[in-house]
Design a protein around this motif. Sequence first.
Motif, PDB file in Angstrom:
ATOM      1  N   ILE A  97     -17.058  11.130 -10.714  1.00  0.00           N
ATOM      2  CA  ILE A  97     -15.590  11.165 -10.761  1.00  0.00           C
ATOM      3  C   ILE A  97     -14.919   9.793 -10.698  1.00  0.00           C
ATOM      4  N   ILE A  98     -15.585   8.799 -10.117  1.00  0.00           N
ATOM      5  CA  ILE A  98     -14.942   7.481  -9.959  1.00  0.00           C
ATOM      6  C   ILE A  98     -15.969   6.383 -10.198  1.00  0.00           C
ATOM      7  N   GLN A  99     -15.537   5.293 -10.818  1.00  0.00           N
ATOM      8  CA  GLN A  99     -16.334   4.074 -10.905  1.00  0.00           C
ATOM      9  C   GLN A  99     -15.450   2.913 -10.467  1.00  0.00           C
ATOM     10  N   VAL A 100     -15.893   2.171  -9.455  1.00  0.00           N
ATOM     11  CA  VAL A 100     -15.166   0.999  -8.969  1.00  0.00           C
ATOM     12  C   VAL A 100     -16.164  -0.130  -8.740  1.00  0.00           C
ATOM     13  N   HIS A 101     -16.088  -1.159  -9.593  1.00  0.00           N
ATOM     14  CA  HIS A 101     -16.956  -2.333  -9.478  1.00  0.00           C
ATOM     15  C   HIS A 101     -18.436  -1.932  -9.486  1.00  0.00           C
ATOM     16  N   ASP A 102     -19.117  -2.008  -8.328  1.00  0.00           N
ATOM     17  CA  ASP A 102     -20.551  -1.709  -8.277  1.00  0.00           C
ATOM     18  C   ASP A 102     -20.835  -0.330  -7.684  1.00  0.00           C
ATOM     19  N   SER A 148      -6.296   2.743 -14.420  1.00  0.00           N
ATOM     20  CA  SER A 148      -4.839   2.706 -14.312  1.00  0.00           C
ATOM     21  C   SER A 148      -4.298   4.109 -14.096  1.00  0.00           C
ATOM     22  N   ASP A 149      -3.144   4.148 -13.460  1.00  0.00           N
ATOM     23  CA  ASP A 149      -2.445   5.431 -13.165  1.00  0.00           C
ATOM     24  C   ASP A 149      -3.328   6.472 -12.480  1.00  0.00           C
ATOM     25  N   PRO A 150      -3.876   6.190 -11.295  1.00  0.00           N
ATOM     26  CA  PRO A 150      -3.700   4.987 -10.472  1.00  0.00           C
ATOM     27  C   PRO A 150      -4.817   3.966 -10.700  1.00  0.00           C
ATOM     28  N   ASN A 151      -4.549   2.732 -10.234  1.00  0.00           N
ATOM     29  CA  ASN A 151      -5.558   1.680 -10.268  1.00  0.00           C
ATOM     30  C   ASN A 151      -6.422   1.797  -9.016  1.00  0.00           C
ATOM     31  N   LEU A 178       0.829  -1.207   0.000  1.00  0.00           N
ATOM     32  CA  LEU A 178       0.000   0.000   0.000  1.00  0.00           C
ATOM     33  C   LEU A 178       0.866   1.261   0.000  1.00  0.00           C
ATOM     34  N   GLN A 179       1.958   1.194   0.733  1.00  0.00           N
ATOM     35  CA  GLN A 179       2.865   2.344   0.786  1.00  0.00           C
ATOM     36  C   GLN A 179       3.411   2.661  -0.605  1.00  0.00           C
ATOM     37  N   ASN A 180       3.860   1.627  -1.318  1.00  0.00           N
ATOM     38  CA  ASN A 180       4.462   1.829  -2.637  1.00  0.00           C
ATOM     39  C   ASN A 180       3.430   2.151  -3.715  1.00  0.00           C
ATOM     40  N   THR A 181       2.263   1.487  -3.618  1.00  0.00           N
ATOM     41  CA  THR A 181       1.265   1.604  -4.684  1.00  0.00           C
ATOM     42  C   THR A 181       0.415   2.852  -4.562  1.00  0.00           C
ATOM     43  N   TYR A 182       0.104   3.254  -3.338  1.00  0.00           N
ATOM     44  CA  TYR A 182      -0.840   4.368  -3.159  1.00  0.00           C
ATOM     45  C   TYR A 182      -0.287   5.521  -2.316  1.00  0.00           C
ATOM     46  N   ILE A 183       0.169   5.214  -1.121  1.00  0.00           N
ATOM     47  CA  ILE A 183       0.483   6.277  -0.162  1.00  0.00           C
ATOM     48  C   ILE A 183       1.578   7.202  -0.692  1.00  0.00           C
ATOM     49  N   GLU A 184       2.621   6.618  -1.274  1.00  0.00           N
ATOM     50  CA  GLU A 184       3.711   7.449  -1.813  1.00  0.00           C
ATOM     51  C   GLU A 184       3.436   7.882  -3.250  1.00  0.00           C
ATOM     52  N   ASN A 229      -8.039  -1.573  -7.038  1.00  0.00           N
ATOM     53  CA  ASN A 229      -7.293  -2.443  -6.125  1.00  0.00           C
ATOM     54  C   ASN A 229      -7.096  -1.870  -4.730  1.00  0.00           C
ATOM     55  N   ILE A 230      -7.660  -0.712  -4.461  1.00  0.00           N
ATOM     56  CA  ILE A 230      -7.612  -0.212  -3.083  1.00  0.00           C
ATOM     57  C   ILE A 230      -8.447  -1.168  -2.225  1.00  0.00           C
ATOM     58  N   PRO A 231      -7.885  -1.682  -1.121  1.00  0.00           N
ATOM     59  CA  PRO A 231      -8.652  -2.636  -0.298  1.00  0.00           C
ATOM     60  C   PRO A 231     -10.035  -2.098   0.025  1.00  0.00           C
ATOM     61  N   ALA A 232     -11.038  -2.968  -0.093  1.00  0.00           N
ATOM     62  CA  ALA A 232     -12.428  -2.510  -0.028  1.00  0.00           C
ATOM     63  C   ALA A 232     -12.907  -2.233   1.387  1.00  0.00           C
ATOM     64  N   ARG A 233     -12.579  -3.108   2.314  1.00  0.00           N
ATOM     65  CA  ARG A 233     -13.230  -3.013   3.618  1.00  0.00           C
ATOM     66  C   ARG A 233     -12.304  -2.787   4.806  1.00  0.00           C
ATOM     67  N   ASP A 234     -10.984  -2.984   4.635  1.00  0.00           N
ATOM     68  CA  ASP A 234     -10.124  -2.889   5.818  1.00  0.00           C
ATOM     69  C   ASP A 234      -9.762  -1.440   6.145  1.00  0.00           C
ATOM     70  N   ASP A 235      -9.124  -1.251   7.289  1.00  0.00           N
ATOM     71  CA  ASP A 235      -8.800   0.089   7.768  1.00  0.00           C
ATOM     72  C   ASP A 235      -7.815   0.805   6.848  1.00  0.00           C
ATOM     73  N   TYR A 236      -6.857   0.043   6.282  1.00  0.00           N
ATOM     74  CA  TYR A 236      -5.879   0.668   5.391  1.00  0.00           C
ATOM     75  C   TYR A 236      -6.573   1.270   4.170  1.00  0.00           C
ATOM     76  N   GLY A 237      -7.484   0.495   3.575  1.00  0.00           N
ATOM     77  CA  GLY A 237      -8.210   0.980   2.407  1.00  0.00           C
ATOM     78  C   GLY A 237      -9.016   2.220   2.735  1.00  0.00           C
ATOM     79  N   LYS A 238      -9.640   2.219   3.898  1.00  0.00           N
ATOM     80  CA  LYS A 238     -10.451   3.382   4.294  1.00  0.00           C
ATOM     81  C   LYS A 238      -9.570   4.622   4.479  1.00  0.00           C
TER      82      LYS A 238
END
Length: 900
Positions: free
Chosen positions: A849-854, A644-647, A608-614, A650-659
Amino acid sequence: MKKKLFIIDGHALCYRAYFAFIRNPLVNSSGQNTSAIFGFSRMILTLIRDQNPDYFAIAFDPPVKSFRFNLYEEYKANRQKMPPDLKTQIEEIKNLVREIGIPVIESSDFEADDVLGTVAEKYSSPDIDVYLVTGDKDAYQLISDNVKIYANKKGISDFEIYTSDNIAEKTGLHPELIIDYMALMGDSSDNIPGVKGVGEKTALKLITEYSSLENIYENIESIKGKTKTLLEDGKEMAFLSRDLVTIRKDVPIGLTIDELRFNGLNTEKAVEYYNSLEMNSIVRDYFPETAQLESSTEHEKKDYRTIRTHEELSIMIKELKQAGLFAFDTETDSIKAVEAKLVGMSFSIKEKSGWFLPLQSKGLFSEEFPEPSISISMIKPLLENPDLKKIGQNIKYDFIVLKNEDINLKGIFFDTMIASYLINPSELRHNMDDLAQKYLNYKTITFKELVGTGKNAIALTDLPMDRLAEYAIEDTDITMRLYNIFAPMLKENGLEKLFNEIELPLINVLAEMEITGVKIDTLHFDEMKKNTLAMLDDIEKNIYREADQKFNINSTKELSAILFEKLGLRTVKKTKTGFSTDIKVLETLQGTHPIIDYLISYRTLNKLQNTYIESLPRLISKKTGRIHTSFNQTVTATGRLSSSDPNLQNIPARDDYGKKIRTGFVPGKDSVIMSADYSQIELRLAAHFSNDENMLLAFSKGIDIHNMTASSVFGVPIDEIKPDMRRKAKIINFATIYGVSPYGLSQQAEISIKDAAVFIEKYFQTYPGFKNYIDKTVSFAKKHGYVETLCGRRRPVPEINSTTSFMREGAERAAINMPIQGTSADMIKIAMINIQNDLADKKMKSKMIIQVHDELVFEAKKDELESLKSIVTGRMEKAIKLNVPVVVDIALGENWGEAH
């Protein structure tokens, strides 16, 4: 200069190629699996291109068992039977390589390794280096001053060379010690027993100290404890294992060195063969001279013109208007559409002809040529005229680029990239170069060929005008040709309505979303980065404490040594390089040692740090101050959008990190974030497709379907369902519509395979209509080779009739789920189109602005909230009429985390 002889372990490379595509096998239009042929071909053709061998041959295992089976009946006993479609490809590969000029060596009673050993022994010399092309570590024993290994690193065409020094560094041993080392530890992949209980670490220690099996057993009294007992008990197996791992060097190969001389490929036969199997990319990449010859022949018949005067521009515009339908393309200075500036535009109204209109250049315009701003003002009415039909390849990009120039593109009529995707959604590539090769047998000028790569790359504006013009016009010419092929194909396959009513109108919607972009709170991500790095530091310390030493956590080799040698945890999966430590292995080992939970947390946080946070703050556009993700219509086989750019998917759906990550997505001024999410849409679609009475009852009466399933599976009344029962029932509900097996369910629900099988049986007893849906869907797929959604979106499943069980079962799971997930994708696309139209009609300032799955996410103006809620709920609920109620959950927040 020394000559180079390359000898390939054919079977090993065929296996590697086949399984490289196991999740997405390559299947041509006749349903033939060509994964092994494709991958193997790219390997050997890359090798020939990069290494230019003087001598060349390919060794294959014989069709009969080797002498090793006489030594040990259980040799290779744990190997899975070769998939039939791989077997047929290997035979085809043998014929192919002979035809194109490469000797094939096969000797009864001996394996390909033995052929490699014999060639190395017989022909290596101070004048000839022999390169053994194999990934098998058994071959390390063959390395010498004049013998090297040329092995795959990653993928199917990425190689590295091993020498004596490499092997000593890699294994800790010189090649001559490898045989006895392997005899001690055995080899699970070939079922070579070794000495039971002696692993890699102990074997290395023993061979380093004693050099050979004979020396070990001559000095057995000096070896203490458990190791001595293991060696004594395993002596017979140690020497048997040495016989098994020793590669023979005396195979009667029957070919002289002159007969191994490589004089180049028979290009004509190779090109004919690869074209017959629809492997046009191989022809394009490895035999460009044949494609170039055709291209130059075509060029003689082309009518490509560069616009240089005001009068020529006026004539072109007149002809485009008269045609009423034309292909066009933009050339820009950036792949990021939102930031790109026009360099030029090309147009075509018929095949093999077109115009190029330069809009940026360095001193190449004639004096009378009008200013680019004048050209744009002249072309603008043409592009904004909705009655003139426009054809493009990935026209969404052009839409956004033109918006930068204050041109509102209208009249989008056809997109060849989307058409290709609908016709064959399982195809991984829908770019113009590949489509031209596949459908037109035409070699295009690629962007890399045009501008070069790396430090030598040239800006488009620095290119000679004629070269840039040829490249640009060719794009629209090929687009027009592909349109003429794809338009009737869409009709033949019943895809016109899906194309015209969903995918085409969606282009404008996605383009507007990408242009709007998403605002993020950089201070929030700075704080997250600081906290995450501190958490990672703490987790590292805990990992080192549990391991009782420091090591490289990101090194598979070092982590494997800690987990499976030092801590003695059970091994789960072995790869060619050792025991796997991937996330699935770690999840399987949860509960066996405290270090595992720390490792899982470390992997999750680090990713998460490499893909999103940074990375998210780095993606902010300097032009807009926002992030502009790309929404892709042509990636997933089910019809779902990806980004893509960013994806964002793939942000975790339900956990605290994703939130926490979503909390960093914020609205603009006077706005809030509004999320609209379909409730249990795939289960509702399962009810619709299956028409199961109990499913229909649950949704029509508002009964919690997870509780209903739990009641049936666990045999208790609904009002006595406990949270853990509902959790497992929820897993069963969703897993079953994905065609899960008992083993798969056991892994997801953390239950035994036996219990999982019982649960699935009870599930089908509760919902017999869904079992009937599964049977009918699989039967339909087997008969027709595809399945489809309510809107007619199709997914080919040719592997459903495969004789290989895991491929057939995978295809069955895809067939069961695709109508459900694909219809869900169609529903939200229809809703997006209608919502965007409503927002435009009512001149609202709120933005999707965003569409993710449903889920759809809006930047909602506070004074438009009630109206927006009404529009979004109504359009989403009524996108497709189902025989169960459709429910949409609306949530608001000061950020996406609060609203999600």
